[in-house]
Enzyme design. Structure first.
Site, mmCIF file in Angstrom:
data_model
loop_
_atom_site.group_PDB
_atom_site.id
_atom_site.type_symbol
_atom_site.label_atom_id
_atom_site.label_comp_id
_atom_site.label_asym_id
_atom_site.label_seq_id
_atom_site.Cartn_x
_atom_site.Cartn_y
_atom_site.Cartn_z
ATOM 1 N N TRP A 1 -12.813 -7.529 2.512
ATOM 2 C CA TRP A 1 -12.440 -6.227 1.951
ATOM 3 C C TRP A 1 -13.410 -5.723 0.881
ATOM 4 O O TRP A 1 -14.162 -6.497 0.301
ATOM 5 C CB TRP A 1 -11.012 -6.227 1.431
ATOM 6 N N GLN B 1 -8.411 -13.231 3.943
ATOM 7 C CA GLN B 1 -8.965 -11.897 3.652
ATOM 8 C C GLN B 1 -9.452 -11.866 2.200
ATOM 9 O O GLN B 1 -8.693 -11.622 1.278
ATOM 10 C CB GLN B 1 -7.917 -10.806 3.891
ATOM 11 N N TYR C 1 0.842 -1.199 0.000
ATOM 12 C CA TYR C 1 0.000 0.000 0.000
ATOM 13 C C TYR C 1 0.884 1.259 0.000
ATOM 14 O O TYR C 1 1.650 1.501 0.927
ATOM 15 C CB TYR C 1 -0.951 0.026 1.210
HETATM 16 P P1 NDP Z 1 -14.734 0.066 0.204
HETATM 17 O O1 NDP Z 1 -15.219 -0.820 -0.861
HETATM 18 O O2 NDP Z 1 -15.664 0.367 1.328
HETATM 19 O O3 NDP Z 1 -14.255 1.434 -0.486
HETATM 20 C C1 NDP Z 1 -13.828 2.509 0.315
HETATM 21 C C2 NDP Z 1 -13.895 3.795 -0.507
HETATM 22 O O4 NDP Z 1 -15.235 4.048 -0.908
HETATM 23 C C3 NDP Z 1 -13.482 5.002 0.324
HETATM 24 O O5 NDP Z 1 -12.093 5.173 0.354
HETATM 25 C C4 NDP Z 1 -14.228 6.107 -0.375
HETATM 26 O O6 NDP Z 1 -13.510 6.428 -1.569
HETATM 27 C C5 NDP Z 1 -15.545 5.437 -0.739
HETATM 28 N N1 NDP Z 1 -16.531 5.520 0.345
HETATM 29 C C6 NDP Z 1 -16.505 4.853 1.539
HETATM 30 N N2 NDP Z 1 -17.584 5.152 2.263
HETATM 31 C C7 NDP Z 1 -18.325 6.008 1.540
HETATM 32 C C8 NDP Z 1 -19.553 6.650 1.795
HETATM 33 N N3 NDP Z 1 -20.214 6.459 2.915
HETATM 34 N N4 NDP Z 1 -20.038 7.485 0.824
HETATM 35 C C9 NDP Z 1 -19.370 7.667 -0.337
HETATM 36 N N5 NDP Z 1 -18.180 7.072 -0.606
HETATM 37 C C10 NDP Z 1 -17.666 6.241 0.312
HETATM 38 O O7 NDP Z 1 -13.444 -0.533 0.921
HETATM 39 P P2 NDP Z 1 -11.928 -0.640 0.377
HETATM 40 O O8 NDP Z 1 -11.882 -1.045 -1.034
HETATM 41 O O9 NDP Z 1 -11.198 0.555 0.792
HETATM 42 O O10 NDP Z 1 -11.440 -1.877 1.251
HETATM 43 C C11 NDP Z 1 -11.369 -1.748 2.673
HETATM 44 C C12 NDP Z 1 -10.005 -2.232 3.131
HETATM 45 O O11 NDP Z 1 -9.864 -3.607 2.801
HETATM 46 C C13 NDP Z 1 -8.792 -1.559 2.489
HETATM 47 O O12 NDP Z 1 -8.494 -0.318 3.062
HETATM 48 C C14 NDP Z 1 -7.719 -2.580 2.756
HETATM 49 O O13 NDP Z 1 -7.272 -2.478 4.092
HETATM 50 C C15 NDP Z 1 -8.473 -3.890 2.562
HETATM 51 N N6 NDP Z 1 -8.288 -4.412 1.191
HETATM 52 C C16 NDP Z 1 -7.622 -5.612 1.060
HETATM 53 C C17 NDP Z 1 -7.386 -6.136 -0.174
HETATM 54 C C18 NDP Z 1 -6.671 -7.433 -0.302
HETATM 55 O O14 NDP Z 1 -6.286 -7.827 -1.411
HETATM 56 N N7 NDP Z 1 -6.430 -8.132 0.786
HETATM 57 C C19 NDP Z 1 -7.808 -5.460 -1.417
HETATM 58 C C20 NDP Z 1 -8.525 -4.228 -1.172
HETATM 59 C C21 NDP Z 1 -8.759 -3.754 0.088
HETATM 60 P P3 NDP Z 1 -13.697 7.810 -2.379
HETATM 61 O O15 NDP Z 1 -14.202 8.847 -1.411
HETATM 62 O O16 NDP Z 1 -12.354 8.098 -2.920
HETATM 63 O O17 NDP Z 1 -14.690 7.483 -3.450
#
Ligand code: NDP
Length: 327
Positions: free
Chosen positions: A209, A180, A54
């Site tokens: 995730w 995960q 990351y």
């Molecule tokens: P989400 O699918 O929840 O996406 C999060 C993003 O969505 C935010 O950064 C924001 O981005 C937008 N968002 C979140 N809440 C809201 C809301 N209430 N209203 C509007 N937009 C919103 O989760 P992530 O994809 O971030 O995944 C969560 C965690 O999982 C990651 O941080 C990581 O730690 C882990 N992960 C692990 C992976 C793996 O391969 N093991 C792969 C991916 C994630 P924006 O405002 O920019 O639109």
């Protein structure tokens, strides 16, 4: 906050946790990271997710600074790192699940995160070039050395997870306890079908995730095309193509109507839907703004709204219930 044990371990993990992918060290600055982690911690979140890849190590560096500055007692939070992709180095020994990289990456993650041990250390993807036995041994040794407490995998198949388990068991080593995977209304097969048996047999735990499919399930892309968001970021065209298809937007529109009938936001309904699955130990939230995190953390209060009738309504809308192989 509610807590449950991670798989069959004795580790109590909060049902909602907080992750740093694409935000920490990249999309948002350090002061916002500090505020977001503070909001999460004050709401009882005890698990912060990270990985060497990351922001090429910067995400861990920023999280480490906040953890150090916060003064939070080390026994009050769980922090993870993930190994496989490397932290940006391009040399052959700077990635993968070989013993050397697993060992080096663990030390580097502890240094960046400013901790003496990692609570969870996950193999970010399977490594087809390294025998699983070598990785199991490397993880076992890190645990014996007190550098890691629990180890697991991310986006491994059930077969790969079981190979690691069987080898560990045969050799009296410590096996993986957590996987995960991606999980949201659009990505269901692994969590709902593929792992079904191994929740029961080896007590697999899950930290899932992308509960909002990178923001699509907040509903903000239904009638507009915001560009100051993750899916508008340069270099993430692949993620936009994966998550922002016309079909998914149309499904999202229908889900948003249902959420509004329930009096909650679509983001909250989508996260509550993940929480309904008893095999999900923690939903890792992501947020680029404080308001998003507050909204998402409130999802836990709305799980009760998702009655079996509402779950069936959702099923009808998404129309993608994964099926088990026929007898
Ligand atoms: P989400 O699918 O929840 O996406 C999060 C993003 O969505 C935010 O950064 C924001 O981005 C937008 N968002 C979140 N809440 C809201 C809301 N209430 N209203 C509007 N937009 C919103 O989760 P992530 O994809 O971030 O995944 C969560 C965690 O999982 C990651 O941080 C990581 O730690 C882990 N992960 C692990 C992976 C793996 O391969 N093991 C792969 C991916 C994630 P924006 O405002 O920019 O639109």
């Amino acid at each position: 906050m509610e807590y449950n044990n991670l798989g069959k371990t004795g580790l109590p993990i909060s049902r909602l946790s907080f992750g740093s992918w694409l935000t920490f060290g990249k999309q948002i600055d350090e002061s916002l990271v500090e505020r977001l982690m503070g909001v999460a911690y004050d709401h009882g979140v005890n698990f912060f997710d990270n990985a060497e890849i990351y922001a090429r190590g910067m995400s861990e560096t920023v999280m480490g600074k906040v953890l150090r500055k916060s003064g939070w007692s080390r026994d009050s939070f769980i922090v993870s790192s993930k190994v496989f992709f490397g932290a940006g180095g391009q040399l052959p020994t700077q990635k993968g699940l070989n013993r050397k990289h697993v060992f080096e990456a663990c030390h580097q993650a502890m240094e960046r995160l400013q901790v003496d041990y990692l609570d969870l250390y996950l193999c970010h993807r399977p490594d087809k070039k390294t025998p699983i036995e070598e990785t199991v041994w490397a993880m076992h040794h890190l645990i014996e050395q007190g550098k890691v407490l629990y180890w697991g995998t991310s986006e491994w198949s059930a077969q790969e997870i079981m190979e690691a388990h069987v080898f560990a068991k045969q050799n009296h080593l410590i096996g993986p306890v957590v996987e995960q995977p991606e999980y949201n209304v659009f990505a269901r097969h692994k969590v709902e079908v593929e792992f079904d048996q191994i929740y029961k047999t080896v007590g697999l735990g899950t930290t899932i995730w992308s509960p909002l499919a990178s923001g699509v399930l907040s509903g903000k892309y239904i009638d507009s095309n915001p560009i100051d968001t993750r899916l508008g970021m340069e270099g993430l065209e692949w993620l936009r193509e994966k998550n922002l298809t016309p079909e998914k937007v149309e499904t999202t529109r229908k889900l948003a109507n249902l959420a509004s009938e329930l009096g909650i936001s679509l983001a909250q309904m989508s996260i509550a839907w993940c929480l309904k699955n008893p095999n999900v130990n923690t939903v890792i939230l992501g947020a680029s703004q404080e308001a998003q995190l507050h909204e998402n953390l409130a999802s836990l209060d709305h799980v009760g709204l998702l009655s079996s009738e509402i779950m069936e309504n959702i099923e009808q809308i998404v129309g993608n219930k994964p099926t088990f192989p026929a007898f």
